[in-house]
Structure formats: C-alpha cells, structure tokens
Design an enzyme around this catalytic site. Structure first.
Site, PDB file in Angstrom:
ATOM      1  N   ASP A  43     -92.210 -37.983 -76.258  1.00 27.10           N
ATOM      2  CA  ASP A  43     -90.714 -38.314 -76.038  1.00 27.10           C
ATOM      3  C   ASP A  43     -89.947 -37.793 -77.111  1.00 27.10           C
ATOM      4  OD1 ASP A  43     -90.871 -40.165 -74.176  1.00 27.10           O
ATOM      5  OD2 ASP A  43     -92.030 -41.380 -75.273  1.00 27.10           O
ATOM      6  N   ASP A  64     -90.928 -38.680 -66.198  1.00 27.99           N
ATOM      7  CA  ASP A  64     -90.088 -38.678 -67.564  1.00 27.99           C
ATOM      8  C   ASP A  64     -89.878 -37.435 -68.288  1.00 27.99           C
ATOM      9  OD1 ASP A  64     -91.424 -40.936 -66.475  1.00 27.99           O
ATOM     10  OD2 ASP A  64     -90.452 -42.343 -67.970  1.00 27.99           O
TER      11      ASP A  64
HETATM   12  N1  GLY Z   1     -89.472 -42.873 -70.295  1.00 28.95           N
HETATM   13  C1  GLY Z   1     -89.767 -44.228 -70.010  1.00 28.95           C
HETATM   14  C2  GLY Z   1     -88.837 -45.006 -69.220  1.00 28.95           C
HETATM   15  O1  GLY Z   1     -87.925 -44.363 -68.571  1.00 28.95           O
HETATM   16  O2  GLY Z   1     -88.770 -46.252 -69.242  1.00 28.95           O
END
Ligand code: GLY
Length: 403
Positions: free
Chosen positions: A120, A180
């Site tokens: 992230d 994601d």
């Molecule tokens: N990246 C985690 C979400 O979209 O909840």
C-alpha cells in the site's frame, strides 16, 4: 378551414400548452454549479477536520466508529488520502491555510516510506507526497517518494512478475496479489519519470501484464485475490477477501481495476490496457444491478440487493476513472463514459450522499462500505471516497473549462 380568429385561438392554446409542460419539467442544475457545491462542501469539511486533528500528533482521519471520528497512524493503508485531498483542494483554491494543512498532514505520512510489509506504499505516498510534489516541486518530497518506491519494489519478485500484496493468510495464499494493487503502480511510474530509473516502471508494467492475464473473467469482471504458486508462477487460488463470494463482483475491486488500467494506459500508451479499461467500463456501465443513481451496491452480486449498503467510494473511483477514459475515447463510447461519471457526480453531490457542513465527523461523503463481510466500516464515510470524489470533481471541472 378555420377563419383567422380560429387559427389565432389554436396557436394561443398550443403556446400555453408548451409553456405549461416546459415549466413542469424539473430544472436540471448546471453541472458547473454542482461541481462548485461539491468542492465548497469538501473544502469546508476538510478544514474542520484539519483543525480538529491538528493537536493530535501523528493522527490522520480514517472513518466513523460508534458515532465518533476514527483515526489512524501513518501505517494504515489509507493514511495518504486525507493529505492528498487537502492538496487537491489547495490546487482548486490555493490559500495559505490549505497549503499549511496539506504540508502538516503530508508530513505525518512520511514514515510510510520505509514500509515493506504490504503493497500500500503507493496509495500512502503517491496521494500525499505525489500530489504535494506535483504542486510544489519540494525536493524533500521527491526524496521521500524515491525511498518509498525502493521499499515497494522489495515486494516484487521477478519469477512471479508481480508485487506481493499481503503477507497474512500464509497457510492459504502462497503469493497473494489483489486487484487493488493496480492502484500502487502509478507511484512507480511517477518515480521512474522523476528519477530516470526505469526499474520502477518496468515493475509496474510487468505487474499490470500479469494481472491482466489472470485476474479477469471472460465478462471482464475481476477476482479480488489471485494467489500465485511460488514455484510455477501460475495462479493456484482465485477468490475474494472483501467481496460477497469468490465468483462475485466486489464493487470497489471493479472500480480499482477500471481506474488502474485507465491510468496504466496513460502512463505507458499500451493499447492492451486501454482495451481492457474500455471492456471493464462497459461491464460496469451495463451491469443489470447498477442502481439508477449509479452509486453501486457494495457487491454487484449480493443476493440482498436492493436491501444492502451502497459503496460511495466505488462510485467516486469509477467517476474519476470514467472522466479520464472519456478523454481518451473521443467517440460515442467516451461520451457514454462521461455521461455516467456526470450522473455519479450529481448523485454524490446530492443530500443523499453529501454531508451537511459540520456533520458526518467532517467527512464529505456518507455511505461507503469498507469490508462488509468482516462487519468493518459498513455504511460509513471513508477517506478514499472523499479523495476520489474531489479528484473526480476537479477532473470534471478541468474538462468543462477546456471545452
Ligand atoms: N484496498 C483495500 C480496499 O479497497 O478496501
């Protein structure tokens, strides 16, 4: 044949009729006014939030829990969205106050540059430091970003061809990659451009290629998690973590995919990415479970639809991506993308989703869903909903200004 007064009487009746029906048509608010309303409210909210958190060292907004503001430190995956939103709003209205707060909250995310335990770092640093650098060219921001890109690159394994997203669930997933993760690639391409070091953008391209090959179903919906066998480099599991079911379409995941491939086309010019983005957009725009206001339920296949929660964050991410896609497709399909984005912006800026000033713990949007199945962040505000909402408003404003 009517005589002259008969014809005058008929015309008068027709005119009165037209005037009556025209006055009955609902007045459509000009899109420019909708955008200004959204930006104004987001600015009011973001400043109230900034004042509230100023003395709480190291803290950043996260959501609402049990009726109160929930905060996080730098290591939560969403830490960069709030400073990023401040930068966008400063770009829209460059006041010293917005700049001061944007700098203050960006600094709180700095330790994320050393995070190597998840994927992230791109979200955290590109939204905060990336927007800050774009607007100020502050060389210290560049240093943080380069360190962060090196940290993210440690999670890339050449024999898999992808960045490893998560380290938990090791008993189940050998090498999990979630959709994601597409969103973290922009950080790498940006840092490559900044530094001239192509290794980062090469990682981004390899990751996008691998994801394109294995994450998508024939209808262009996508899986949330694909775990790769660390020996063969091939998928051994395809499933969900935050969606309703392994084979369902988790709304935010689809929105990440749409945004991710639109962005990667912009960053690389690779036609395959544009084709995929267009196909994802078609899938979403034409989905039978897309509600009339174009704000998706949290999962397109949730059996309880329409008796389940919406995800305003998915709508905001989708709107922002569709605006960009509309500028690339200069044709009827592009117009359709823009039309859906406009509907999403109008819905999100309506009282159904946009909070009153000072309410909603000073977040702009209501009604997002973080992790429904885990009963975490259900029907609450989320920082990334506000971030992509503001991004979409600014993109649309720029587009209208350019016309
Ligand atoms: N990246 C985690 C979400 O979209 O909840």
């Amino acid at each position: 044949m009517k005589n002259w007064y008969g014809r005058v009487a008929t015309s008068a009746v027709t005119l009165i009729g037209v005037a009556f029906f025209t006055s009955c048509e609902p007045r459509v608010e000009p899109l420019e006014d909708v955008i200004e309303k959204g930006l104004e409210r987001a600015t009011e909210q973001v400043l109230l939030m900034a004042k509230e958190l100023e003395a709480k060292e190291g803290k950043l907004p996260k959501s609402i829990k049990d009726g109160n503001l929930e905060m996080s430190g730098y290591s939560w995956w969403c830490s960069g969205f709030y400073p990023g939103e401040l930068w966008y709003l400063y770009e829209n209205t460059p006041t010293p106050e917005l700049k001061r707060y944007a700098e203050l909250y960006t600094d709180r995310v700095e330790p994320a540059k050393n995070v190597t335990s998840n994927h992230d770092v791109g979200f955290m640093l590109n939204c905060s430091f990336g927007n800050g650098y774009r607007l100020t060219q502050n060389p210290e921001y560049k240093d943080v970003m380069v360190t962060g890109a090196r940290s993210l690159a440690t999670r890339y394994k050449e024999h898999i061809g992808a960045i490893r997203s998560w380290d938990f669930n090791k008993q189940k997933w050998q090498y999990p990659v979630i959709i994601d993760n597409m969103m973290n690639l922009e950080f790498l391409t940006v840092v490559s451009r900044m530094t001239g070091d192509k290794q980062f953008s090469q990682i981004a391209v390899n990751h996008a290629d691998k994801t394109m090959e294995h994450h998508f179903r024939p209808d262009y919906s996508c899986y949330h998690v694909v775990s790769y066998d660390t020996i063969t480099g091939l998928p051994h599991i395809k499933q969900t973590h935050q969606g309703w079911a392994d084979e369902s379409s988790w709304s935010r995941g689809q929105a990440w995919a749409l945004y991710g491939y639109t962005m990667m086309y912009r960053e690389t010019g690779k036609k395959e990415y544009l084709d995929l983005a267009n196909n994802i957009a078609s899938y979403l725009i034409n989905h039978p479970n897309m509600p009339e206001d174009k704000v998706p339920y949290w999962d397109f296949d949730m059996p309880e639809i329409p008796n389940t929660t919406r995800d305003a964050s998915a709508a905001a991410i989708m709107a922002s991506a569709l605006i960009e896609l509309s500028t690339i497709n200069q044709n009827d399909f592009g117009k359709k993308c823009l039309d859906i984005a406009e509907q999403q912006i109008r819905s999100l800026t309506s009282p159904a989703y946009l909070a009153e000033k000072g309410s909603n713990c000073n977040f702009a949007l209501m009604h997002s869903t973080g992790h429904f199945r885990g009963n975490i962040e259900v029907d609450v505000p989320l920082t990334y909903a506000d971030y992509y909402y503001v991004e979409a408003l600014i993109r649309m404003k720029k587009l209208l200004g350019a016309k």
